[in-house]
Design a protein around this motif. Structure first.
Motif, short mmCIF file in Angstrom:
data_model
loop_
_atom_site.label_atom_id
_atom_site.label_comp_id
_atom_site.label_asym_id
_atom_site.label_seq_id
_atom_site.Cartn_x
_atom_site.Cartn_y
_atom_site.Cartn_z
N LYS A 42 33.16 33.31 37.90
CA LYS A 42 31.96 32.55 38.25
C LYS A 42 30.67 33.18 37.70
O LYS A 42 29.58 32.72 38.00
CB LYS A 42 31.85 32.41 39.76
N ALA A 43 30.81 34.24 36.92
CA ALA A 43 29.64 34.98 36.44
C ALA A 43 28.73 34.12 35.58
O ALA A 43 29.19 33.37 34.73
CB ALA A 43 30.08 36.22 35.66
N ASP A 44 27.43 34.28 35.79
CA ASP A 44 26.41 33.60 34.98
C ASP A 44 26.06 34.39 33.74
O ASP A 44 25.54 33.84 32.78
CB ASP A 44 25.13 33.39 35.80
N ALA A 45 26.31 35.70 33.79
CA ALA A 45 26.01 36.59 32.66
C ALA A 45 26.79 37.88 32.88
O ALA A 45 27.05 38.27 34.02
CB ALA A 45 24.52 36.89 32.59
N ASP A 64 36.98 36.33 26.15
CA ASP A 64 37.00 35.21 27.08
C ASP A 64 35.58 34.76 27.41
O ASP A 64 35.26 33.57 27.37
CB ASP A 64 37.75 35.60 28.37
N ALA A 65 34.71 35.71 27.76
CA ALA A 65 33.33 35.37 28.11
C ALA A 65 32.62 34.69 26.94
O ALA A 65 31.96 33.65 27.12
CB ALA A 65 32.56 36.63 28.53
N LEU A 66 32.78 35.24 25.75
CA LEU A 66 32.14 34.65 24.57
C LEU A 66 32.68 33.24 24.30
O LEU A 66 31.91 32.32 23.99
CB LEU A 66 32.33 35.54 23.35
N SER A 67 33.99 33.06 24.44
CA SER A 67 34.58 31.74 24.16
C SER A 67 34.14 30.69 25.18
O SER A 67 34.08 29.51 24.87
CB SER A 67 36.11 31.82 24.13
N ARG A 68 33.80 31.13 26.40
CA ARG A 68 33.34 30.20 27.43
C ARG A 68 31.83 30.02 27.43
O ARG A 68 31.29 29.28 28.23
CB ARG A 68 33.81 30.66 28.81
N ALA A 114 23.44 39.49 36.35
CA ALA A 114 24.64 39.83 35.57
C ALA A 114 25.60 40.73 36.35
O ALA A 114 25.19 41.54 37.18
CB ALA A 114 24.24 40.54 34.28
N ILE A 115 26.87 40.57 36.04
CA ILE A 115 27.88 41.55 36.44
C ILE A 115 27.92 42.56 35.30
O ILE A 115 27.98 42.18 34.12
CB ILE A 115 29.26 40.90 36.62
#
Length: 187
Positions: A42-45, A64-68, A114-115
């Motif tokens: 659920k992270a926004d950043a 994963d984060a970059l692809s999403r 951010a996390i």
């Protein structure tokens, strides 16, 4: 228990002794745990670090984060300071200070929501962290907020308790091959 430097050196020696294959295997287990962890999902950043040597590698999580399309940043060191800079792909990283891959384009960010995944030499169950002795993360977090700090380590890097200084910033969670757990507050 030993001094900070003795503890740091012992943990780093043990980490260095891991074979590349074993480090990759453990890092995959840690990455899989993070990918399943609801706060990450659920992270926004997200603030990451690029692994050096046998540090825990979260590169599958970064991809994963970059692809999403989750806003993603990496630290960049200039002199005695560190800032996080946004990247849109791993191809934007180049070797920088201490031979670590750093952002090569100029997009510094400050995301309090951010996390932040944080590397280190040793951690404790209460969220204590020993970095590498230069103080970059402690200085950064003394003036910048993050939603959550997550220490990334192999299980053998986590002690019951470490000696702490007043300026040491505690982690909120630890990510190891056993999963992502909330840190217990030291009383």
């Amino acid at each position: 228990m030993g001094t900070k430097q003795q503890i740091r050196s012992a943990c780093l020696a043990k980490r260095s002794a891991l074979s590349a294959g074993r480090a990759m295997q453990l890092s995959m287990r840690i990455s899989e745990a993070v990918l399943q962890w609801e706060p990450y999902q659920k992270a926004d950043a997200v603030y990451f670090y690029y692994p050096l040597g046998n540090e825990v590698s979260l590169l599958p999580v970064v991809k994963d984060a970059l692809s999403r399309g989750v806003p993603t940043a990496f630290p960049k060191v200039t002199g005695e300071t560190m800032q996080f800079w946004q990247v849109y792909g791993l191809d934007e990283l180049k070797e920088g200070a201490f031979h670590v891959q750093e952002p090569s384009v100029c997009r510094p960010v400050q995301w309090a929501h951010a996390i932040c995944f944080v590397p280190g030499a040793a951690f404790d169950q209460g969220g204590g962290r020993f970095g590498y002795g230069k103080g970059y993360y402690d200085r950064y977090f003394s003036t910048h907020l993050c939603r959550m700090l997550v220490g990334c380590a192999y299980g053998f890097q986590v002690a019951k308790e470490l000696p702490a200084d007043a300026w040491d910033r505690r982690m909120d969670c630890l990510a190891t091959e056993s999963g992502v757990v909330r840190c217990r507050a030291i009383q």
